[in-house]
Design a protein around this motif. Structure first.
Motif, PDB file in Angstrom:
ATOM      1  N   SER A 121     -23.753  95.624  32.935  1.00 45.18           N
ATOM      2  CA  SER A 121     -24.177  95.711  31.714  1.00 45.18           C
ATOM      3  C   SER A 121     -25.848  96.587  33.066  1.00 45.18           C
ATOM      4  O   SER A 121     -25.946  95.033  33.171  1.00 45.18           O
ATOM      5  CB  SER A 121     -24.499  94.530  30.789  1.00 45.18           C
ATOM      6  OG  SER A 121     -26.092  94.561  29.971  1.00 45.18           O
ATOM      7  N   GLU A 158     -25.703 104.417  31.466  1.00 37.40           N
ATOM      8  CA  GLU A 158     -25.205 102.673  31.140  1.00 37.40           C
ATOM      9  C   GLU A 158     -24.537 103.195  30.174  1.00 37.40           C
ATOM     10  O   GLU A 158     -24.238 102.014  30.279  1.00 37.40           O
ATOM     11  CB  GLU A 158     -27.145 102.895  30.158  1.00 37.40           C
ATOM     12  CG  GLU A 158     -26.916 101.294  29.573  1.00 37.40           C
ATOM     13  CD  GLU A 158     -28.678 101.140  28.473  1.00 37.40           C
ATOM     14  OE1 GLU A 158     -28.963 100.272  28.204  1.00 37.40           O
ATOM     15  OE2 GLU A 158     -28.792 102.396  28.820  1.00 37.40           O
ATOM     16  N   ASP A 168     -29.700  98.314  32.553  1.00 35.60           N
ATOM     17  CA  ASP A 168     -30.318  99.362  31.924  1.00 35.60           C
ATOM     18  C   ASP A 168     -30.446 100.680  32.314  1.00 35.60           C
ATOM     19  O   ASP A 168     -30.088 100.970  33.543  1.00 35.60           O
ATOM     20  CB  ASP A 168     -31.901  98.132  31.345  1.00 35.60           C
ATOM     21  CG  ASP A 168     -32.426  99.396  30.542  1.00 35.60           C
ATOM     22  OD1 ASP A 168     -31.769  98.973  29.436  1.00 35.60           O
ATOM     23  OD2 ASP A 168     -33.622  99.231  31.272  1.00 35.60           O
ATOM     24  N   HIS A 169     -30.629 101.972  31.752  1.00 33.02           N
ATOM     25  CA  HIS A 169     -31.063 102.863  32.130  1.00 33.02           C
ATOM     26  C   HIS A 169     -32.109 103.032  33.062  1.00 33.02           C
ATOM     27  O   HIS A 169     -32.161 103.963  33.903  1.00 33.02           O
ATOM     28  CB  HIS A 169     -31.099 104.021  31.056  1.00 33.02           C
ATOM     29  CG  HIS A 169     -32.437 104.031  29.983  1.00 33.02           C
ATOM     30  ND1 HIS A 169     -32.293 103.000  28.801  1.00 33.02           N
ATOM     31  CD2 HIS A 169     -34.040 104.083  29.859  1.00 33.02           C
ATOM     32  CE1 HIS A 169     -33.553 102.652  28.210  1.00 33.02           C
ATOM     33  NE2 HIS A 169     -34.498 104.213  28.811  1.00 33.02           N
ATOM     34  N   ARG A 217     -29.614 107.126  30.440  1.00 28.38           N
ATOM     35  CA  ARG A 217     -28.566 106.686  28.917  1.00 28.38           C
ATOM     36  C   ARG A 217     -27.164 106.897  28.990  1.00 28.38           C
ATOM     37  O   ARG A 217     -26.749 105.707  28.606  1.00 28.38           O
ATOM     38  CB  ARG A 217     -29.338 107.103  27.844  1.00 28.38           C
ATOM     39  CG  ARG A 217     -30.264 106.442  27.752  1.00 28.38           C
ATOM     40  CD  ARG A 217     -31.273 106.621  26.727  1.00 28.38           C
ATOM     41  NE  ARG A 217     -32.960 106.780  26.305  1.00 28.38           N
ATOM     42  CZ  ARG A 217     -33.327 105.483  26.173  1.00 28.38           C
ATOM     43  NH1 ARG A 217     -32.770 104.298  25.824  1.00 28.38           N
ATOM     44  NH2 ARG A 217     -34.723 104.973  25.872  1.00 28.38           N
TER      45      ARG A 217
END
Length: 156
Positions: free
Chosen positions: A41, A32, A43-44, A29
């Motif tokens: 952009s 991210e 996602d984790h 995270r």
């Protein structure tokens, strides 16, 4: 060479995320958020999948550049913290303290995940210790050495 066929993100983005994860104490995270600050952009969970997919391959490619070890080695038991809980990590080291092999003993959901993450973390430690016989390794950064071991030549 690693196959990045079918990947939505550029190779550089994937390798930076994977390298940062194993080189620094960052969560998926955190990565991210850091990538979002840089205009990417991601996602984790994608970073997690990249780490599981590519770290074993990079470690396997790096193995051929690893310096030879002595005939004498010993088993070393150490502790690492995972999710706030101390766990065992067993590794074989030679007389100079250089890692020969390691075995994780963690509570990951899959042993494959534990092995992938620890292989990458150990790879970064070995790069920092100068345990790879790469031409000109002293003149380039750890990031460039990681990219070279991954079969990538980073643009200057």
């Amino acid at each position: 060479m690693l196959s990045f066929k079918g990947m939505r993100f550029p190779i550089d983005v994937i390798l930076v995320c994977v390298r940062w994860y194993v080189a620094y104490p960052l969560s998926y995270r955190h990565l991210e958020e850091m990538m979002e600050e840089r205009g990417v952009s991601v996602d984790h969970s994608s970073i997690n999948r990249w780490a599981i997919r590519f770290l074993p391959l990079i470690e396997k490619m790096a193995h051929k550049y690893k310096r030879r070890i002595g005939a004498s080695w010993r088993m070393d038991e150490t502790y690492i913290k995972v999710k706030g809980v101390w766990k065992y990590l067993y590794r074989a080291v030679d007389k100079q303290g250089k890692t020969v092999d390691f075995r994780p003993m963690l509570n990951f959901k899959l042993f494959r995940s534990a092995g992938s993450m620890l292989a990458g973390i150990e790879l970064m430690h070995m790069i920092r210790k100068g345990q790879f016989a790469l031409d000109g390794a002293d003149a380039v950064s750890f990031a460039d050495q990681f990219s070279a071991l991954a079969g990538m030549v980073r643009p200057v």
